[in-house]
Design a protein around this motif. Structure first.
Motif, PDB file in Angstrom:
ATOM      1  N   HIS A 169       7.845   4.581   2.922  1.00  0.00           N
ATOM      2  CA  HIS A 169       6.758   4.859   3.873  1.00  0.00           C
ATOM      3  C   HIS A 169       6.463   6.358   3.898  1.00  0.00           C
ATOM      4  O   HIS A 169       5.303   6.773   3.806  1.00  0.00           O
ATOM      5  CB  HIS A 169       7.139   4.405   5.283  1.00  0.00           C
ATOM      6  CG  HIS A 169       7.520   2.973   5.383  1.00  0.00           C
ATOM      7  ND1 HIS A 169       8.114   2.433   6.515  1.00  0.00           N
ATOM      8  CD2 HIS A 169       7.408   1.946   4.505  1.00  0.00           C
ATOM      9  CE1 HIS A 169       8.345   1.157   6.318  1.00  0.00           C
ATOM     10  NE2 HIS A 169       7.937   0.842   5.118  1.00  0.00           N
ATOM     11  N   LEU A 170       7.513   7.160   4.025  1.00  0.00           N
ATOM     12  CA  LEU A 170       7.329   8.609   4.110  1.00  0.00           C
ATOM     13  C   LEU A 170       6.774   9.175   2.803  1.00  0.00           C
ATOM     14  O   LEU A 170       5.967  10.110   2.816  1.00  0.00           O
ATOM     15  CB  LEU A 170       8.665   9.281   4.450  1.00  0.00           C
ATOM     16  CG  LEU A 170       9.251   8.946   5.829  1.00  0.00           C
ATOM     17  CD1 LEU A 170      10.640   9.542   5.974  1.00  0.00           C
ATOM     18  CD2 LEU A 170       8.334   9.441   6.948  1.00  0.00           C
ATOM     19  N   ALA A 171       7.198   8.600   1.686  1.00  0.00           N
ATOM     20  CA  ALA A 171       6.746   9.080   0.377  1.00  0.00           C
ATOM     21  C   ALA A 171       5.279   8.756   0.116  1.00  0.00           C
ATOM     22  O   ALA A 171       4.672   9.307  -0.812  1.00  0.00           O
ATOM     23  CB  ALA A 171       7.617   8.486  -0.728  1.00  0.00           C
ATOM     24  N   SER A 172       4.701   7.885   0.935  1.00  0.00           N
ATOM     25  CA  SER A 172       3.264   7.579   0.794  1.00  0.00           C
ATOM     26  C   SER A 172       2.411   8.768   1.215  1.00  0.00           C
ATOM     27  O   SER A 172       1.256   8.884   0.833  1.00  0.00           O
ATOM     28  CB  SER A 172       2.890   6.354   1.635  1.00  0.00           C
ATOM     29  OG  SER A 172       2.851   6.679   3.030  1.00  0.00           O
ATOM     30  N   LEU A 206       0.834  -1.202   0.000  1.00  0.00           N
ATOM     31  CA  LEU A 206       0.000   0.000   0.000  1.00  0.00           C
ATOM     32  C   LEU A 206       0.870   1.254   0.000  1.00  0.00           C
ATOM     33  O   LEU A 206       0.585   2.225  -0.715  1.00  0.00           O
ATOM     34  CB  LEU A 206      -0.923  -0.006   1.216  1.00  0.00           C
ATOM     35  CG  LEU A 206      -1.799   1.230   1.427  1.00  0.00           C
ATOM     36  CD1 LEU A 206      -2.685   1.484   0.214  1.00  0.00           C
ATOM     37  CD2 LEU A 206      -2.645   1.072   2.693  1.00  0.00           C
ATOM     38  N   ALA A 207       1.933   1.246   0.799  1.00  0.00           N
ATOM     39  CA  ALA A 207       2.832   2.400   0.854  1.00  0.00           C
ATOM     40  C   ALA A 207       3.449   2.681  -0.516  1.00  0.00           C
ATOM     41  O   ALA A 207       3.545   3.836  -0.943  1.00  0.00           O
ATOM     42  CB  ALA A 207       3.932   2.166   1.892  1.00  0.00           C
ATOM     43  N   ALA A 208       3.876   1.627  -1.211  1.00  0.00           N
ATOM     44  CA  ALA A 208       4.478   1.808  -2.535  1.00  0.00           C
ATOM     45  C   ALA A 208       3.454   2.363  -3.527  1.00  0.00           C
ATOM     46  O   ALA A 208       3.769   3.234  -4.348  1.00  0.00           O
ATOM     47  CB  ALA A 208       5.047   0.494  -3.044  1.00  0.00           C
ATOM     48  N   SER A 209       2.221   1.858  -3.458  1.00  0.00           N
ATOM     49  CA  SER A 209       1.167   2.357  -4.351  1.00  0.00           C
ATOM     50  C   SER A 209       0.895   3.836  -4.107  1.00  0.00           C
ATOM     51  O   SER A 209       0.771   4.630  -5.054  1.00  0.00           O
ATOM     52  CB  SER A 209      -0.128   1.560  -4.139  1.00  0.00           C
ATOM     53  OG  SER A 209       0.026   0.211  -4.541  1.00  0.00           O
ATOM     54  N   HIS A 264       1.757   9.920  -4.825  1.00  0.00           N
ATOM     55  CA  HIS A 264       1.921  11.157  -4.068  1.00  0.00           C
ATOM     56  C   HIS A 264       3.360  11.628  -3.836  1.00  0.00           C
ATOM     57  O   HIS A 264       3.560  12.752  -3.379  1.00  0.00           O
ATOM     58  CB  HIS A 264       1.236  11.009  -2.701  1.00  0.00           C
ATOM     59  CG  HIS A 264      -0.200  10.624  -2.783  1.00  0.00           C
ATOM     60  ND1 HIS A 264      -1.122  11.351  -3.504  1.00  0.00           N
ATOM     61  CD2 HIS A 264      -0.888   9.573  -2.246  1.00  0.00           C
ATOM     62  CE1 HIS A 264      -2.315  10.776  -3.405  1.00  0.00           C
ATOM     63  NE2 HIS A 264      -2.193   9.708  -2.654  1.00  0.00           N
ATOM     64  N   ALA A 265       4.338  10.789  -4.104  1.00  0.00           N
ATOM     65  CA  ALA A 265       5.728  11.194  -3.837  1.00  0.00           C
ATOM     66  C   ALA A 265       6.111  12.408  -4.679  1.00  0.00           C
ATOM     67  O   ALA A 265       5.722  12.527  -5.846  1.00  0.00           O
ATOM     68  CB  ALA A 265       6.684  10.041  -4.130  1.00  0.00           C
ATOM     69  N   THR A 266       6.879  13.306  -4.074  1.00  0.00           N
ATOM     70  CA  THR A 266       7.397  14.440  -4.836  1.00  0.00           C
ATOM     71  C   THR A 266       8.519  13.958  -5.750  1.00  0.00           C
ATOM     72  O   THR A 266       9.070  12.857  -5.555  1.00  0.00           O
ATOM     73  CB  THR A 266       7.951  15.522  -3.892  1.00  0.00           C
ATOM     74  OG1 THR A 266       9.088  14.981  -3.190  1.00  0.00           O
ATOM     75  CG2 THR A 266       6.898  15.970  -2.882  1.00  0.00           C
ATOM     76  N   GLU A 267       8.868  14.769  -6.719  1.00  0.00           N
ATOM     77  CA  GLU A 267       9.975  14.409  -7.617  1.00  0.00           C
ATOM     78  C   GLU A 267      11.271  14.238  -6.820  1.00  0.00           C
ATOM     79  O   GLU A 267      12.091  13.371  -7.128  1.00  0.00           O
ATOM     80  CB  GLU A 267      10.154  15.474  -8.696  1.00  0.00           C
ATOM     81  CG  GLU A 267       9.016  15.537  -9.702  1.00  0.00           C
ATOM     82  CD  GLU A 267       8.809  14.212 -10.428  1.00  0.00           C
ATOM     83  OE1 GLU A 267       9.817  13.568 -10.795  1.00  0.00           O
ATOM     84  OE2 GLU A 267       7.649  13.814 -10.618  1.00  0.00           O
ATOM     85  N   GLU A 268      11.440  15.058  -5.787  1.00  0.00           N
ATOM     86  CA  GLU A 268      12.642  14.967  -4.951  1.00  0.00           C
ATOM     87  C   GLU A 268      12.684  13.645  -4.189  1.00  0.00           C
ATOM     88  O   GLU A 268      13.744  13.011  -4.064  1.00  0.00           O
ATOM     89  CB  GLU A 268      12.695  16.141  -3.976  1.00  0.00           C
ATOM     90  CG  GLU A 268      12.932  17.491  -4.619  1.00  0.00           C
ATOM     91  CD  GLU A 268      11.659  18.111  -5.206  1.00  0.00           C
ATOM     92  OE1 GLU A 268      11.766  19.192  -5.806  1.00  0.00           O
ATOM     93  OE2 GLU A 268      10.576  17.518  -5.053  1.00  0.00           O
ATOM     94  N   GLU A 269      11.543  13.208  -3.683  1.00  0.00           N
ATOM     95  CA  GLU A 269      11.493  11.934  -2.954  1.00  0.00           C
ATOM     96  C   GLU A 269      11.798  10.760  -3.877  1.00  0.00           C
ATOM     97  O   GLU A 269      12.492   9.816  -3.495  1.00  0.00           O
ATOM     98  CB  GLU A 269      10.116  11.765  -2.306  1.00  0.00           C
ATOM     99  CG  GLU A 269       9.910  12.667  -1.096  1.00  0.00           C
ATOM    100  CD  GLU A 269       8.483  12.644  -0.582  1.00  0.00           C
ATOM    101  OE1 GLU A 269       8.304  12.726   0.643  1.00  0.00           O
ATOM    102  OE2 GLU A 269       7.535  12.547  -1.407  1.00  0.00           O
TER     103      GLU A 269
END
Length: 214
Positions: free
Chosen positions: A132-135, A86-89, A94-99
């Motif tokens: 996880h944070l990038a989710s 779920l986190a990867a999805s 939602h991840a920023t380009e920087e993340e």
């Protein structure tokens, strides 16, 4: 500016996570207080909290680092696979380009760690934490933190299996590629498959079917 001092709970938890204290090791208040340079009261409170979280267990009057039996291990991996997937999805959405760039750099940089299971294990934790944070879902991150605390109860890393580090990096590469393409379905499937392969490797390590490098 000095970094804030870590509390007793964090110090003990990190020591378990890094394998300083292994499953079955007895934890003594006075020894821990001396080791970490704190009084016994916060150590006592930390031990109580860790026991409540099932990271420590009672052995008579002593507290020891808990261990996971086969069923607990299987249950943990099932939950981990679903939550990580779920986190990867969500990261793909939602991840920023920087993340995303940080994730790609992690995969590239970690190639230099092949052959060093402990360094790879630390890098692996950082990689998964970044996903996880990038989710961008705080509640999911909280649940994954709990899961990864329980992962610390494993005496060895599955990355200690011969050849597993290279396979894991290829799997990380596939996960990041899906996130880069913003393909949520493929990213989730890739991460769930990654966790499944890690579980199979752990079972083979525990049975002696595959060789460990440590």
């Amino acid at each position: 500016m000095k970094a804030p001092m870590k509390d007793a709970y964090t110090l003990i938890l990190e020591a378990i996570d890094m394998g300083v204290f292994k499953p079955g090791d007895r934890l003594v208040e006075s020894d821990l207080a001396e080791r970490f340079g704190v009084s016994r009261t916060p150590i006592r409170e930390a031990l109580q909290r860790l026991e409540t979280q099932s990271l420590l267990a009672r052995d008579g009057r002593s507290l020891i680092v808990a261990s996971l039996d086969h069923n607990q291990l299987a249950e943990l991996y099932v939950v981990r696979a679903e939550l990580e997937g779920l986190a990867a999805s969500l990261a793909a959405r939602h991840a920023t380009e920087e993340e995303v760039r940080v994730l790609r750099d992690m995969v590239d940089d970690d190639r230099s760690l092949i052959g060093d299971p402990q360094a790879m294990a630390r890098a692996n934790r950082r990689f998964h934490k970044q996903i996880h944070l990038a989710s961008h879902n705080r509640f999911l991150v909280q649940q994954l933190d709990l899961v990864h605390r329980s992962m610390a109860l494993m005496a060895t890393t599955s990355l200690a299996a011969v050849g597993r580090d290279e396979d894991a990096l290829r799997e990380h590469d596939a996960i990041v590629s899906a996130i880069e393409k913003r393909d949520a379905t493929t990213a989730g499937e890739a991460l769930r498959a990654h966790i499944s392969k890690a579980f199979v490797t752990r079972l083979k390590l525990d049975s002696g079917e595959v060789e460990s490098t440590v």
